[in-house]
Write an enzyme that holds these catalytic residues in place. Structure first.
Site, PDB file in Angstrom:
ATOM      1  N   THR A 101       0.821  -1.216   0.000  1.00 35.35           N
ATOM      2  CA  THR A 101       0.000   0.000   0.000  1.00 35.35           C
ATOM      3  C   THR A 101       0.855   1.266   0.000  1.00 35.35           C
ATOM      4  O   THR A 101       2.038   1.238   0.340  1.00 35.35           O
ATOM      5  CB  THR A 101      -0.954   0.012   1.210  1.00 35.35           C
ATOM      6  OG1 THR A 101      -0.203   0.024   2.410  1.00 35.35           O
ATOM      7  CG2 THR A 101      -1.874  -1.199   1.179  1.00 35.35           C
ATOM      8  N   ASP A 102       0.222   2.354  -0.367  1.00 34.88           N
ATOM      9  CA  ASP A 102       0.900   3.649  -0.390  1.00 34.88           C
ATOM     10  C   ASP A 102       0.481   4.491   0.812  1.00 34.88           C
ATOM     11  O   ASP A 102      -0.229   4.024   1.704  1.00 34.88           O
ATOM     12  CB  ASP A 102       0.639   4.376  -1.711  1.00 34.88           C
ATOM     13  CG  ASP A 102      -0.820   4.736  -1.929  1.00 34.88           C
ATOM     14  OD1 ASP A 102      -1.635   4.641  -0.978  1.00 34.88           O
ATOM     15  OD2 ASP A 102      -1.167   5.121  -3.060  1.00 34.88           O
ATOM     16  N   PHE A 103       0.871   5.727   0.817  1.00 35.95           N
ATOM     17  CA  PHE A 103       0.581   6.638   1.916  1.00 35.95           C
ATOM     18  C   PHE A 103      -0.926   6.796   2.151  1.00 35.95           C
ATOM     19  O   PHE A 103      -1.364   7.009   3.266  1.00 35.95           O
ATOM     20  CB  PHE A 103       1.233   7.994   1.618  1.00 35.95           C
ATOM     21  CG  PHE A 103       1.132   8.973   2.741  1.00 35.95           C
ATOM     22  CD1 PHE A 103       1.808   8.763   3.936  1.00 35.95           C
ATOM     23  CD2 PHE A 103       0.364  10.119   2.604  1.00 35.95           C
ATOM     24  CE1 PHE A 103       1.707   9.681   4.977  1.00 35.95           C
ATOM     25  CE2 PHE A 103       0.269  11.037   3.634  1.00 35.95           C
ATOM     26  CZ  PHE A 103       0.940  10.815   4.824  1.00 35.95           C
TER      27      PHE A 103
END
Length: 129
Positions: free
Chosen positions: A14-16
């Site tokens: 996942t990203d931020f």
């Protein structure tokens, strides 16, 4: 023939914003293709050693339809679209249940040790049909 490969989304995917980082879908479909070839009984290391042939991605046409998030259980599907003597085009999707999150048309080419175009090995062509 449709191949299905399960993938679970881990925190590292996942990203931020908490959704799957866009480039990771390419990793998911790569794993799906690798497992598809393996399940056909094709040993890619042996193909390289014995035939001097490897696959290279030449083109990816990708569409992002909806996000996946941490802990989602996804399925990568792979189907053959077109095959020529040296080229293979596959359709791949990443799905969560009945929802398609990502779709791609991937063009693969067979190349030899020198980086030139090569014919797909006969064993591979037989397993596709």
């Amino acid at each position: 023939m449709t191949h299905r490969f399960p993938v679970r989304v881990y925190y590292e995917d996942t990203d931020f914003g908490g959704i799957v980082y866009y480039a990771n879908y390419l990793k998911f479909i790569e794993r799906g293709r690798s497992e598809w070839v393996r399940e056909m009984g094709i040993d890619q290391l042996a193909m390289k050693r014995d035939d001097g042939v490897v696959f290279a991605v030449r083109r990816v046409e990708a569409d992002y339809h909806a996000p996946a998030v941490y802990d989602d259980e996804l399925v990568v599907t792979t189907t053959v679209d077109t095959m020529t003597g040296a080229r293979l085009i596959v359709r791949q999707t990443v799905e969560r249940g009945d929802d398609v999150l990502f779709s791609a048309l991937v063009t693969l080419v067979a190349i030899n040790d020198a980086g030139g175009v090569a014919r797909l090995p006969a064993a591979f062509r037989r397993n596709i049909h």
